[in-house]
Structures are given as structure tokens and as C-alpha cells.
Design a protein around this motif. Sequence first.
Motif, short mmCIF file in Angstrom:
data_model
loop_
_atom_site.label_atom_id
_atom_site.label_comp_id
_atom_site.label_asym_id
_atom_site.label_seq_id
_atom_site.Cartn_x
_atom_site.Cartn_y
_atom_site.Cartn_z
N GLU A 231 0.86 -1.12 -0.03
CA GLU A 231 0.06 -0.09 0.06
C GLU A 231 0.87 1.14 -0.07
N VAL A 232 0.65 2.04 -0.94
CA VAL A 232 1.48 3.36 -1.00
C VAL A 232 0.87 4.27 -0.07
N GLN A 233 1.98 4.87 0.99
CA GLN A 233 1.58 5.69 1.95
C GLN A 233 2.60 7.12 2.00
N LEU A 234 2.20 8.07 1.83
CA LEU A 234 2.90 9.21 2.21
C LEU A 234 2.70 10.09 3.51
N GLN A 235 3.30 10.20 4.43
CA GLN A 235 3.03 10.96 5.65
C GLN A 235 3.74 12.10 5.81
N ALA A 236 3.23 13.11 5.90
CA ALA A 236 3.40 14.43 5.95
C ALA A 236 3.49 14.82 7.35
N SER A 237 4.52 15.68 7.96
CA SER A 237 4.29 16.09 9.19
C SER A 237 5.32 17.27 9.37
N GLY A 238 5.20 17.89 10.56
CA GLY A 238 6.06 19.19 10.80
C GLY A 238 5.21 20.37 10.76
N GLY A 239 4.34 20.32 10.45
CA GLY A 239 3.46 21.81 10.33
C GLY A 239 3.22 22.23 11.85
N GLY A 240 2.84 23.39 11.80
CA GLY A 240 2.51 24.03 13.16
C GLY A 240 2.41 25.78 13.03
N LEU A 241 2.43 26.29 14.03
CA LEU A 241 2.25 27.68 14.33
C LEU A 241 3.20 28.49 14.47
N VAL A 242 3.79 29.43 13.68
CA VAL A 242 4.82 30.28 13.95
C VAL A 242 4.60 31.82 13.33
N GLN A 243 5.57 32.47 14.08
CA GLN A 243 5.47 33.76 13.73
C GLN A 243 6.11 34.27 12.42
N THR A 244 5.87 35.41 11.97
CA THR A 244 6.50 35.97 10.63
C THR A 244 7.93 35.90 10.78
N GLY A 245 8.63 35.28 9.76
CA GLY A 245 10.29 35.45 9.90
C GLY A 245 10.72 33.89 10.57
N GLY A 246 9.85 33.31 11.07
CA GLY A 246 10.14 31.93 11.69
C GLY A 246 10.39 30.73 10.72
N SER A 247 10.81 29.49 11.22
CA SER A 247 11.14 28.38 10.45
C SER A 247 10.43 27.28 10.71
N LEU A 248 10.13 26.25 9.89
CA LEU A 248 9.74 24.91 10.10
C LEU A 248 10.32 24.01 9.14
N ARG A 249 10.42 22.91 9.47
CA ARG A 249 11.00 21.76 8.55
C ARG A 249 9.65 20.82 8.42
N LEU A 250 9.46 20.47 7.17
CA LEU A 250 8.18 19.36 6.98
C LEU A 250 9.01 18.08 6.44
N SER A 251 8.21 17.29 7.09
CA SER A 251 8.94 15.68 6.64
C SER A 251 7.93 15.09 5.72
N CYS A 252 8.35 14.45 4.84
CA CYS A 252 7.34 13.40 4.09
C CYS A 252 8.11 12.00 4.16
N VAL A 253 7.33 11.21 4.73
CA VAL A 253 7.77 9.93 4.73
C VAL A 253 7.08 8.93 3.90
N ALA A 254 7.96 8.27 2.90
CA ALA A 254 7.07 7.48 1.77
C ALA A 254 7.17 6.08 2.13
N SER A 255 6.35 5.20 1.94
CA SER A 255 6.45 3.75 1.67
C SER A 255 5.36 3.28 0.72
N GLY A 256 5.67 1.76 0.22
CA GLY A 256 4.73 1.09 -0.40
C GLY A 256 5.23 1.28 -1.95
N PHE A 257 6.26 1.94 -2.37
CA PHE A 257 6.84 2.06 -3.74
C PHE A 257 8.20 2.33 -3.53
#
Length: 122
Positions: free
Chosen positions: A1-27
Motif C-alpha cells: 500500500e502506498v503511503q505518504l505521511q507529512a508532518s512538521g507543520g505548526g504555528l510560527v510567527q513571521t520570519g520563523g522556520s519550520l521543517r516539514l517531513s514526508c515519509v514514503a512507503s509502498g513504492f
Amino acid sequence: EVQLQASGGGLVQTGGSLRLSCVASGFNFDDYAIGWFRQAPGKEREVVSCISDDGATFYDDSVKGRFTISSDSAKNTVYLQMNNLKPEDTAVYYCAARSGGVSTNHRLWNYWGRGTQVTVSS
């Protein structure tokens, strides 16, 4: 089964940083392009950044110089480092997979994960 799992979002102030991750499986991760898209309320889904199976990258003009996409094939994971975030970056961010190279047209991507919310406060 193909799965893509995104994570890492959130609430930040202008000028801030976030790192999103996408973990893939099934292909076979190494044979697919991975893309990040976003969709704000009332707007169409739009491309943010993509990385092809051979490592070529694409960035939408709105994020060039602020976002960086990278891939770790050992972990079947693609990252989106987002710096200097702006309120207009607020959206649900999705990762997607596509065989046959990158495309800016979200309708041409084969597989999608659930989104992760990014909210940038002013």
C-alpha cells in the motif's frame, strides 16, 4: 500500500522556520519524484517545491531563497526546510509522489498524503 505521511507543520510567527517531513512507503522511493504542494482556504492547490528521482529541484518563485527541499533515500523521506516564513505561506501542505518526473500540475501526481497545517502569524 502506498503511503505518504507529512508532518512538521505548526504555528510560527513571521520570519520563523519550520521543517516539514514526508515519509514514503509502498513504492520504490528512488524511482519517483516527490513534491510539496499547498492549499489555502478558497484557493487552488499549488506547487511549492519538487525533487526529481535524480535529485533535480524545482521551486515556485514565491518560495525561492526561503525554502529548501532535500531527500534522504535511506529513510525514504523528503524534507522541506522553510525559513523566513510569511503570513501568505499559511496553508495546508501536502506531499505527493509521481513517476515520470516532476510537474507543476497537481492533477498529474499519482499519490498524495494527508496534509499538515502551517500557520504563520503576523
